[in-house]
Scaffold this motif. Structure first.
Motif, mmCIF file in Angstrom:
data_model
loop_
_atom_site.group_PDB
_atom_site.id
_atom_site.type_symbol
_atom_site.label_atom_id
_atom_site.label_comp_id
_atom_site.label_asym_id
_atom_site.label_seq_id
_atom_site.Cartn_x
_atom_site.Cartn_y
_atom_site.Cartn_z
ATOM 1 N N GLU A 74 0.827 -1.217 0.000
ATOM 2 C CA GLU A 74 0.000 0.000 0.000
ATOM 3 C C GLU A 74 0.857 1.261 0.000
ATOM 4 O OE1 GLU A 74 -3.697 -2.023 2.518
ATOM 5 O OE2 GLU A 74 -2.147 -0.841 3.529
ATOM 6 N N ALA A 75 1.929 1.248 0.796
ATOM 7 C CA ALA A 75 2.802 2.418 0.860
ATOM 8 C C ALA A 75 3.473 2.675 -0.479
ATOM 9 C CB ALA A 75 3.853 2.229 1.949
ATOM 10 N N SER A 123 0.902 4.085 -2.886
ATOM 11 C CA SER A 123 0.591 5.475 -2.542
ATOM 12 C C SER A 123 1.730 6.408 -2.939
ATOM 13 C CB SER A 123 0.301 5.598 -1.045
ATOM 14 O OG SER A 123 -0.867 4.885 -0.703
ATOM 15 N N ALA A 144 -5.412 7.353 -1.951
ATOM 16 C CA ALA A 144 -5.197 6.463 -0.807
ATOM 17 C C ALA A 144 -5.652 5.073 -1.230
ATOM 18 C CB ALA A 144 -5.991 6.943 0.402
ATOM 19 N N ALA A 148 -5.992 0.938 -0.297
ATOM 20 C CA ALA A 148 -6.016 -0.073 0.764
ATOM 21 C C ALA A 148 -6.340 -1.425 0.151
ATOM 22 C CB ALA A 148 -7.051 0.290 1.824
ATOM 23 N N ALA A 196 -7.183 11.374 -2.464
ATOM 24 C CA ALA A 196 -6.712 11.917 -1.196
ATOM 25 C C ALA A 196 -7.294 13.290 -0.911
ATOM 26 C CB ALA A 196 -5.186 11.987 -1.206
ATOM 27 N N SER A 246 -11.503 12.307 -0.491
ATOM 28 C CA SER A 246 -11.925 10.954 -0.083
ATOM 29 C C SER A 246 -12.986 10.354 -0.989
ATOM 30 C CB SER A 246 -12.438 10.957 1.374
ATOM 31 O OG SER A 246 -11.399 11.359 2.249
ATOM 32 N N CYS A 250 0.900 16.183 9.080
ATOM 33 C CA CYS A 250 0.300 15.648 10.312
ATOM 34 C C CYS A 250 -0.604 16.630 11.041
ATOM 35 C CB CYS A 250 1.403 15.187 11.261
ATOM 36 S SG CYS A 250 2.589 16.486 11.712
ATOM 37 N N ASP A 254 4.177 11.201 10.241
ATOM 38 C CA ASP A 254 3.189 10.989 9.177
ATOM 39 C C ASP A 254 2.366 9.744 9.465
ATOM 40 O OD1 ASP A 254 1.738 10.678 6.836
ATOM 41 O OD2 ASP A 254 3.366 11.406 5.573
ATOM 42 N N LYS A 260 0.315 8.251 7.695
ATOM 43 C CA LYS A 260 0.224 7.386 6.522
ATOM 44 C C LYS A 260 1.595 6.949 6.024
ATOM 45 C CE LYS A 260 -4.205 9.238 4.947
ATOM 46 N NZ LYS A 260 -4.957 9.860 3.824
ATOM 47 N N ASN A 261 2.649 7.457 6.661
ATOM 48 C CA ASN A 261 4.030 7.113 6.304
ATOM 49 C C ASN A 261 4.312 7.315 4.819
ATOM 50 O OD1 ASN A 261 6.584 6.394 7.220
ATOM 51 N ND2 ASN A 261 6.309 4.239 6.724
ATOM 52 N N VAL A 262 3.784 8.403 4.269
ATOM 53 C CA VAL A 262 4.067 8.778 2.886
ATOM 54 C C VAL A 262 5.495 9.310 2.824
ATOM 55 C CG1 VAL A 262 3.430 10.367 1.013
ATOM 56 C CG2 VAL A 262 1.652 9.280 2.409
#
Length: 484
Positions: free
Chosen positions: A126-127, A130, A137, A139, A153, A156, A393, A443, A445-447
């Motif tokens: 997923e990362a 993205s 986004a 999943a 993003a 939504s 964030c 972050d 979402k760790n983008v």
């Protein structure tokens, strides 16, 4: 990286291309197959695939269909040999349905669990998706139908079918998912050899997206131990793969007549040449779009994506470290021959803030390519500006630094430096070596940090602390003077 399972091959040519096989020597971890239309690139890849179908995956060049799950395709995706059978020609009408259905096969192989101790972690997939498509986004789920969810993003909004995506977005999403699911399944199965053959991944993809795809592909190949061959006509993709993989890459100039073919390593000279040929880069100044010469992969990741937000236009050329000086000299000579009565620079060479900006003189002209300096130590410092933190964030610096200090003990030998965060000067602190930890803390979402920085810069003319860290000379060079 150096995932090289095959160095030399002999591939039988189709009868209409001649009686002798292609004999290729010196295959690299990533081999870029270049050749004219009709040179046999696609048939070369398919014939190569047929030598070892169980551990080779071929991605067709003509990819159509809708992004929907079809249970009747599950059996075809279960075995490598059956997957290979789907790519006997240049096109696959239900390509996208095949790829989406394979997500369920991936979960069947791994189990619908989210722990990174097992291979093929869905969070990693997923990362990476993205990062490839940061406007969405994505999943994955082994219990839902369809086994994925895609949302824009920005608002939504759910992406329900192919009509909700541009052709380029649809191509990048499904090709990326194709590569990742096969790579993850091989990782789960513990395959010893892993060969990925990708036929014209650049089809219908804008040059900026090709750069991002190259970055994605090099990262996946390294993570999942893939040897890769790519057939392409795109100098943009060639330049980007060479930039991100360096001498791990090589170029195969395929000829339908020649029998012996030798891989040419992607050395620094080919990198410079490819950068100058990279898609639309050098054409930009001839039509009023400036160049931006940058040093380093992370700078390239940032600045190549900024124009995608349609607020500013320039073309980015990558260089490495001290090579930027030589690139500037070469481009200065080139544009001196191409441009007449130039009203201003054709572009800029961006230096980190810890380097002195050279003064223009007779021996070091800057008529066409002018040096500018970043207003902070390096690009990493931009990640801690108020504006980027707000996007990443939603925290102020006081809140962000408190979060960094609180979680510092989790990060081993980096804990002491992170715990000193309250004493950092965000503009001058050296953050290299700490970006992975900062992303994990800041972050949710760790983008990747370069995507957050690129989006913040690209959404509007930089102001506030971000503009200060970029530096007035750079902001003025790219966005022009502040309107009265």
């Amino acid at each position: 990286m150096a995932n090289i399972y095959i160095t030399d091959i002999a591939v039988v040519k189709p009868a209409d291309l001649g009686p002798t096989p292609w004999r290729v020597q010196g295959l690299r971890a990533i081999t870029i197959v270049f050749g004219k239309n009709g040179s046999g690139k696609s048939r070369f890849l398919r014939a190569w695939r047929d030598q070892n179908p169980d551990w080779t995956h071929y991605i067709v060049p003509e990819r159509t269909g809708n992004i929907e799950y079809q249970p009747n395709l599950l059996q075809q995706q279960m075995e490598g040999s059956q997957r290979s059978g789907q790519g006997q020609r240049n096109f696959l009408n239900n390509y996208r349905e095949q790829i989406v259905t394979r997500v369920q096969v991936y979960f069947a192989a791994r189990g619908n669990v989210r722990v990174d101790q097992l291979p093929g972690d869905p969070a990693d997939l997923e990362a990476r998706l993205s990062t490839l498509l940061p406007d969405f986004a994505i999943a994955l789920s082994g219990t839902k139908n369809p086994p994925y969810a895609v949302q824009r993003a920005s608002d939504s909004t759910a992406v329900q079918n192919i009509d909700h995506l541009s052709s380029g977005e649809a191509q990048v999403l499904t090709v990326g998912l194709d590569i990742l699911t096969v790579a993850a399944i091989w990782d789960i199965e513990g395959r010893k050899n892993r060969l990925m053959l990708i036929d014209e991944p650049d089809a219908h993809i804008h040059p900026d997206l090709q750069v991002r795809f190259a970055d994605f592909l090099v990262g996946v190949a390294e993570k999942y131990k893939l040897q890769v061959a790519i057939a392409t006509h795109s100098t943009t993709l060639l330049a980007a793969v060479g930039q991100f993989s360096g001498e791990e890459a090589g170029i195969l100039y395929l000829d339908r007549v020649k029998e012996e073919c030798h891989i040419e390593p992607f050395d620094k000279y080919k990198k410079e040449m490819a950068a100058c040929l990279g898609g639309h880069a050098l054409m930009g100044p001839l039509f009023g779009v400036p160049l931006l010469l940058v040093e380093g992969d992370d700078d390239y990741r940032i600045w190549s994506q900024v124009p995608r937000h349609h607020k500013v236009s320039f073309a980015t050329i990558p260089a490495n470290g001290d090579e930027i000086d030589q690139f500037q000299k070469n481009l200065e000579k080139l544009f001196e021959a191409l441009r007449e009565n130039a009203p201003g620079p054709a572009g800029y060479a961006l230096l980190d803030g810890d380097k002195a900006v050279p003064t223009a003189n007779v021996d070091r002209p800057q008529k066409h390519i002018k040096f500018v300096g970043l207003g902070c130590h390096e690009a990493e410092n931009l990640y801690l500006t108020d504006e980027v933190l707000a996007l990443t964030c939603g925290k102020t610096w006081t809140e962000a630094s408190a979060a960094i200090k609180e979680r510092a003990p989790e990060f081993g030998d980096k804990a002491d430096r992170l715990s000193e965060v309250e004493s950092w000067d965000r503009r001058t602190v050296d953050l290299k070596g700490f970006m992975v930890e900062l992303m994990a803390i800041l972050d949710p979402k760790n983008v990747h940090w370069t995507i957050r920085v690129a989006r913040t810069i690209g959404e509007k003319r930089p102001t506030g602390q971000l503009a200060e860290f970029l530096g007035e000379s750079l902001v003025t060079a790219l966005w022009g003077s502040v309107p009265a």
